[in-house]
Motif scaffolding. Sequence first.
Motif, mmCIF file in Angstrom:
data_model
loop_
_atom_site.group_PDB
_atom_site.id
_atom_site.type_symbol
_atom_site.label_atom_id
_atom_site.label_comp_id
_atom_site.label_asym_id
_atom_site.label_seq_id
_atom_site.Cartn_x
_atom_site.Cartn_y
_atom_site.Cartn_z
ATOM 1 N N VAL A 1 0.834 -1.199 0.000
ATOM 2 C CA VAL A 1 0.000 0.000 0.000
ATOM 3 C C VAL A 1 0.873 1.256 0.000
ATOM 4 O O VAL A 1 0.624 2.199 -0.754
ATOM 5 C CB VAL A 1 -0.965 -0.018 1.205
ATOM 6 C CG1 VAL A 1 -1.611 1.333 1.424
ATOM 7 C CG2 VAL A 1 -2.038 -1.084 1.001
ATOM 8 N N CYS A 2 1.908 1.258 0.822
ATOM 9 C CA CYS A 2 2.797 2.430 0.880
ATOM 10 C C CYS A 2 3.495 2.671 -0.453
ATOM 11 O O CYS A 2 3.635 3.824 -0.881
ATOM 12 C CB CYS A 2 3.831 2.254 1.989
ATOM 13 S SG CYS A 2 3.123 2.394 3.643
ATOM 14 N N LEU A 3 3.913 1.609 -1.114
ATOM 15 C CA LEU A 3 4.575 1.768 -2.413
ATOM 16 C C LEU A 3 3.614 2.331 -3.453
ATOM 17 O O LEU A 3 3.990 3.191 -4.267
ATOM 18 C CB LEU A 3 5.159 0.443 -2.879
ATOM 19 C CG LEU A 3 6.416 0.005 -2.130
ATOM 20 C CD1 LEU A 3 6.789 -1.430 -2.507
ATOM 21 C CD2 LEU A 3 7.569 0.946 -2.414
ATOM 22 N N ARG A 4 2.378 1.854 -3.462
ATOM 23 C CA ARG A 4 1.391 2.381 -4.417
ATOM 24 C C ARG A 4 1.063 3.829 -4.113
ATOM 25 O O ARG A 4 0.921 4.648 -5.018
ATOM 26 C CB ARG A 4 0.110 1.534 -4.394
ATOM 27 C CG ARG A 4 0.224 0.244 -5.115
ATOM 28 C CD ARG A 4 0.473 0.476 -6.599
ATOM 29 N NE ARG A 4 0.629 -0.799 -7.278
ATOM 30 C CZ ARG A 4 0.575 -0.950 -8.574
ATOM 31 N NH1 ARG A 4 0.390 0.078 -9.370
ATOM 32 N NH2 ARG A 4 0.734 -2.134 -9.106
ATOM 33 N N LEU A 5 0.954 4.164 -2.825
ATOM 34 C CA LEU A 5 0.679 5.546 -2.459
ATOM 35 C C LEU A 5 1.832 6.457 -2.889
ATOM 36 O O LEU A 5 1.613 7.528 -3.459
ATOM 37 C CB LEU A 5 0.433 5.662 -0.957
ATOM 38 C CG LEU A 5 0.095 7.054 -0.435
ATOM 39 C CD1 LEU A 5 -1.129 7.628 -1.133
ATOM 40 C CD2 LEU A 5 -0.111 6.990 1.072
ATOM 41 N N ALA A 6 3.062 6.012 -2.643
ATOM 42 C CA ALA A 6 4.229 6.793 -3.063
ATOM 43 C C ALA A 6 4.255 6.964 -4.577
ATOM 44 O O ALA A 6 4.587 8.055 -5.081
ATOM 45 C CB ALA A 6 5.511 6.119 -2.578
ATOM 46 N N SER A 7 3.918 5.921 -5.308
ATOM 47 C CA SER A 7 3.898 6.003 -6.769
ATOM 48 C C SER A 7 2.830 6.975 -7.246
ATOM 49 O O SER A 7 3.037 7.723 -8.211
ATOM 50 C CB SER A 7 3.652 4.621 -7.373
ATOM 51 O OG SER A 7 4.730 3.772 -7.090
ATOM 52 N N SER A 8 1.688 6.991 -6.579
ATOM 53 C CA SER A 8 0.621 7.914 -6.944
ATOM 54 C C SER A 8 1.045 9.360 -6.679
ATOM 55 O O SER A 8 0.827 10.246 -7.509
ATOM 56 C CB SER A 8 -0.647 7.578 -6.160
ATOM 57 O OG SER A 8 -1.680 8.473 -6.493
#
Length: 65
Positions: A39-46
């Motif tokens: 989740v953190c990686l997807r949020l950072a990517s967004s």
Amino acid sequence: MNPAGRDIEHARRALEHLAVLRRHVERHGLDDEVSIDAVCLRLASSIEAASRLSDGARDDAFGTS
């Protein structure tokens, strides 16, 4: 690609990352470290994709600071 086209692409990518994040949470929750990391990686990517928006597009989407 023109500036408006780039903004559209960056916005699309940011929203796509958030959609994947939401699906991941719905399926797996946040009960383990691997899920939280995903989740953190997807949020950072967004956030990274949104940061590439032009100043005008960012102001339109999020307001001025």
